[in-house]
Design an enzyme around this catalytic site. Structure first.
Site, mmCIF file in Angstrom:
data_model
loop_
_atom_site.group_PDB
_atom_site.id
_atom_site.type_symbol
_atom_site.label_atom_id
_atom_site.label_comp_id
_atom_site.label_asym_id
_atom_site.label_seq_id
_atom_site.Cartn_x
_atom_site.Cartn_y
_atom_site.Cartn_z
ATOM 1 N N LYS A 1 -9.013 5.395 6.246
ATOM 2 C CA LYS A 1 -7.743 4.949 5.675
ATOM 3 C C LYS A 1 -7.983 3.814 4.681
ATOM 4 O O LYS A 1 -8.671 2.844 4.999
ATOM 5 C CB LYS A 1 -6.800 4.447 6.778
ATOM 6 C CG LYS A 1 -6.096 5.572 7.510
ATOM 7 C CD LYS A 1 -5.055 4.989 8.464
ATOM 8 C CE LYS A 1 -4.463 6.066 9.334
ATOM 9 N NZ LYS A 1 -3.650 5.504 10.422
ATOM 10 N N SER B 1 -2.719 0.551 -4.232
ATOM 11 C CA SER B 1 -3.194 1.750 -3.533
ATOM 12 C C SER B 1 -4.522 2.221 -4.087
ATOM 13 O O SER B 1 -4.780 2.105 -5.283
ATOM 14 C CB SER B 1 -2.154 2.869 -3.703
ATOM 15 O OG SER B 1 -2.687 4.105 -3.276
ATOM 16 N N ALA B 2 -5.345 2.810 -3.205
ATOM 17 C CA ALA B 2 -6.617 3.390 -3.643
ATOM 18 C C ALA B 2 -6.416 4.764 -4.262
ATOM 19 O O ALA B 2 -7.335 5.325 -4.866
ATOM 20 C CB ALA B 2 -7.542 3.520 -2.442
ATOM 21 N N LYS C 1 -11.167 -0.838 -1.317
ATOM 22 C CA LYS C 1 -10.879 -1.758 -0.216
ATOM 23 C C LYS C 1 -12.023 -1.585 0.782
ATOM 24 O O LYS C 1 -12.504 -0.469 0.923
ATOM 25 C CB LYS C 1 -9.548 -1.374 0.462
ATOM 26 C CG LYS C 1 -8.321 -1.487 -0.462
ATOM 27 C CD LYS C 1 -7.086 -0.848 0.186
ATOM 28 C CE LYS C 1 -5.914 -0.817 -0.782
ATOM 29 N NZ LYS C 1 -4.725 -0.098 -0.277
ATOM 30 N N GLU D 1 0.072 -3.339 4.640
ATOM 31 C CA GLU D 1 -1.068 -2.425 4.760
ATOM 32 C C GLU D 1 -1.109 -1.734 6.116
ATOM 33 O O GLU D 1 -0.856 -2.374 7.139
ATOM 34 C CB GLU D 1 -2.371 -3.225 4.640
ATOM 35 C CG GLU D 1 -3.091 -3.081 3.343
ATOM 36 C CD GLU D 1 -3.591 -1.682 3.031
ATOM 37 O OE1 GLU D 1 -3.610 -0.815 3.921
ATOM 38 O OE2 GLU D 1 -3.965 -1.453 1.887
ATOM 39 N N ASP D 2 -1.472 -0.445 6.120
ATOM 40 C CA ASP D 2 -1.645 0.260 7.394
ATOM 41 C C ASP D 2 -3.112 0.477 7.734
ATOM 42 O O ASP D 2 -3.419 1.005 8.799
ATOM 43 C CB ASP D 2 -0.943 1.628 7.368
ATOM 44 C CG ASP D 2 -1.656 2.617 6.454
ATOM 45 O OD1 ASP D 2 -2.048 2.213 5.345
ATOM 46 O OD2 ASP D 2 -1.829 3.779 6.851
ATOM 47 N N ASP E 1 0.881 -1.160 0.000
ATOM 48 C CA ASP E 1 0.000 0.000 0.000
ATOM 49 C C ASP E 1 0.928 1.222 0.000
ATOM 50 O O ASP E 1 2.113 1.104 0.334
ATOM 51 C CB ASP E 1 -0.877 -0.048 1.260
ATOM 52 C CG ASP E 1 -1.649 1.234 1.472
ATOM 53 O OD1 ASP E 1 -2.358 1.638 0.539
ATOM 54 O OD2 ASP E 1 -1.533 1.847 2.559
ATOM 55 N N LEU E 2 0.403 2.369 -0.375
ATOM 56 C CA LEU E 2 1.266 3.560 -0.458
ATOM 57 C C LEU E 2 1.169 4.449 0.786
ATOM 58 O O LEU E 2 2.104 4.533 1.587
ATOM 59 C CB LEU E 2 0.873 4.370 -1.704
ATOM 60 C CG LEU E 2 1.603 5.700 -1.889
ATOM 61 C CD1 LEU E 2 3.072 5.482 -2.207
ATOM 62 C CD2 LEU E 2 0.945 6.522 -2.992
ATOM 63 N N ASP E 3 -0.006 5.103 0.923
ATOM 64 C CA ASP E 3 -0.177 6.107 1.979
ATOM 65 C C ASP E 3 -0.087 5.457 3.357
ATOM 66 O O ASP E 3 -0.902 4.597 3.695
ATOM 67 C CB ASP E 3 -1.554 6.783 1.834
ATOM 68 C CG ASP E 3 -1.698 7.539 0.515
ATOM 69 O OD1 ASP E 3 -0.811 8.332 0.189
ATOM 70 O OD2 ASP E 3 -2.717 7.315 -0.181
ATOM 71 N N THR F 1 2.119 10.057 3.919
ATOM 72 C CA THR F 1 1.071 10.930 3.392
ATOM 73 C C THR F 1 -0.285 10.746 4.083
ATOM 74 O O THR F 1 -1.187 11.554 3.868
ATOM 75 C CB THR F 1 0.879 10.667 1.877
ATOM 76 O OG1 THR F 1 0.996 9.259 1.671
ATOM 77 C CG2 THR F 1 1.894 11.413 1.046
HETATM 78 C C1 BG6 Z 1 -5.682 5.793 0.198
HETATM 79 C C2 BG6 Z 1 -5.660 6.575 1.483
HETATM 80 O O1 BG6 Z 1 -4.412 5.275 -0.036
HETATM 81 O O2 BG6 Z 1 -6.060 6.608 -0.905
HETATM 82 C C3 BG6 Z 1 -6.961 7.324 1.677
HETATM 83 O O3 BG6 Z 1 -5.441 5.697 2.571
HETATM 84 C C4 BG6 Z 1 -7.279 8.178 0.455
HETATM 85 O O4 BG6 Z 1 -6.863 8.118 2.831
HETATM 86 C C5 BG6 Z 1 -7.322 7.257 -0.772
HETATM 87 O O5 BG6 Z 1 -8.525 8.862 0.605
HETATM 88 C C6 BG6 Z 1 -7.642 8.000 -2.063
HETATM 89 O O6 BG6 Z 1 -6.590 8.868 -2.364
HETATM 90 P P1 BG6 Z 1 -6.599 10.003 -3.454
HETATM 91 O O7 BG6 Z 1 -5.162 10.465 -3.463
HETATM 92 O O8 BG6 Z 1 -7.007 9.395 -4.747
HETATM 93 O O9 BG6 Z 1 -7.550 11.043 -3.000
HETATM 94 MG MG MG Z 2 -2.556 3.257 3.587
#
Ligand code: BG6
Ligand code: MG
Length: 217
Positions: free
Chosen positions: A43, A112-113, A143, A167-168, A7-9, A15
Site C-alpha cells: 500500500k 498519491s503514488a 513513499k 494516509e491509509d 492520499d487517494l487509494d 480502490t
Molecule cells: C498507491 C496505492 O496509491 O498507488 C498502491 O496504494 C499502488 O497500491 C500505487 O500500487 C500506484 O498506483 P498506479 O495506479 O500508478 O498503479
Molecule cells: Mg492509500
C-alpha cells in the site's frame, strides 16, 4: 490548520481493494504467493516498487522489458475493475468533508503514488475540490520518502506544520511524519501506530472536528 493533503487509494476512494486483486493476480501468475500481509507492505508504494517487492519475494530476476509487460498487465486488470466501479465507491463523508474544508478556506491537496490518480478523481467527480494534485506522474521517489507531501505543501503554499496528511498506508504515514506533517492514519491503529491520530475512516470528520484533533494532539 491551513491545508489538508489526502492520499487517494484507500482514503478517498475504495480502490485499495482493486490494487490488491490485480497485484495478487499478477503475483500468482508468476508463481508467487500474495497474502494480506504482502498487500499491507505494498500500500502506498509506486507501481515499480510494488513489482520489485513481488519479484524479490519470488526470487525472480527479470529483464526491463519483462517488468514493463507485467506492470502493464497489472494496470490493465486494475483499470478493468476501476472502469466498472460505481461513482459511490468514493468513501463515506469524503465529498462532504472536502466541501466543508473548502467553505473554511482550507487548501486541499492530493498526495498519491498512483499514475491513475486524475482518472479516478474524475470518475468519482471530486477533481474540482483540489488546489494541487501531486501524483505518480510527477514524483520521482516512492513513499516512505516524503517527496510527494513536500511537493504538495509547496504547491499549496503552506508550511508542513500547518498541514494535515491523511494516509491509509504504513509507507505513507512514515513519509508524512518524515516530512514533518501532522498525520491522520485511516485504518487500523495496530498498523498505523506511527500516525499522530488513527481513525477507522473519514466519517466523523468536518472542519471543526479536525481543528480540534489538530490542536489537541
Ligand atoms: C498507491 C496505492 O496509491 O498507488 C498502491 O496504494 C499502488 O497500491 C500505487 O500500487 C500506484 O498506483 P498506479 O495506479 O500508478 O498503479
Ligand atoms: Mg492509500
Amino acid at each position: 490548520m491551513k491545508a489538508c493533503i489526502f492520499d487517494l487509494d484507500g482514503v478517498l476512494v475504495d480502490t485499495a481493494k482493486y490494487h490488491f486483486v490485480a497485484w495478487k493476480r499478477l503475483a500468482n501468475d508468476l508463481g508467487v504467493s500474495f497474502t494480506e500481509h504482502d498487500n499491507e507492505q505494498l500500500k502506498g508504494l509506486s507501481r515499480d516498487a510494488s513489482l520489485a517487492y513481488i519479484l524479490n519475494k519470488g526470487k525472480i530476476s527479470a529483464s526491463a522489458s519483462e517488468k514493463e509487460v507485467w506492470k502493464e498487465q497489472k494496470n490493465s486488470w486494475y483499470l478493468e475493475l476501476v472502469n466498472a466501479m460505481p461513482e459511490d465507491e468514493v468513501l463515506p463523508n469524503c465529498k462532504e468533508l472536502l466541501h466543508n474544508l473548502k467553505q473554511h478556506n482550507v487548501k486541499i491537496g492530493l498526495g498519491s503514488a498512483s499514475k491513475n490518480a486524475k482518472l479516478i478523481l474524475d470518475r468519482v467527480n471530486i477533481t474540482k475540490y483540489f488546489d494541487a494534485i501531486i501524483d505518480g506522474t510527477v514524483t520521482s521517489k516512492s513513499k516512505p520518502d516524503p517527496e510527494v507531501f513536500l511537493l504538495g505543501a509547496q504547491a499549496l503554499g503552506t508550511h508542513t506544520n500547518e498541514c494535515i496528511v491523511f494516509e491509509d498506508a504504513l509507507s505513507g504515514v512514515k513519509a508524512a511524519k518524515t516530512g514533518g506533517f501532522f498525520t491522520v492514519g485511516i485504518g487500523e491503529p495496530a498498523v498505523l501506530s506511527e500516525a499522530d491520530v488513527v481513525l477507522p475512516n473519514l466519517m466523523t470528520l468536518n472542519y471543526e472536528e479536525l481543528k480540534k484533533i489538530f490542536t489537541e494532539n
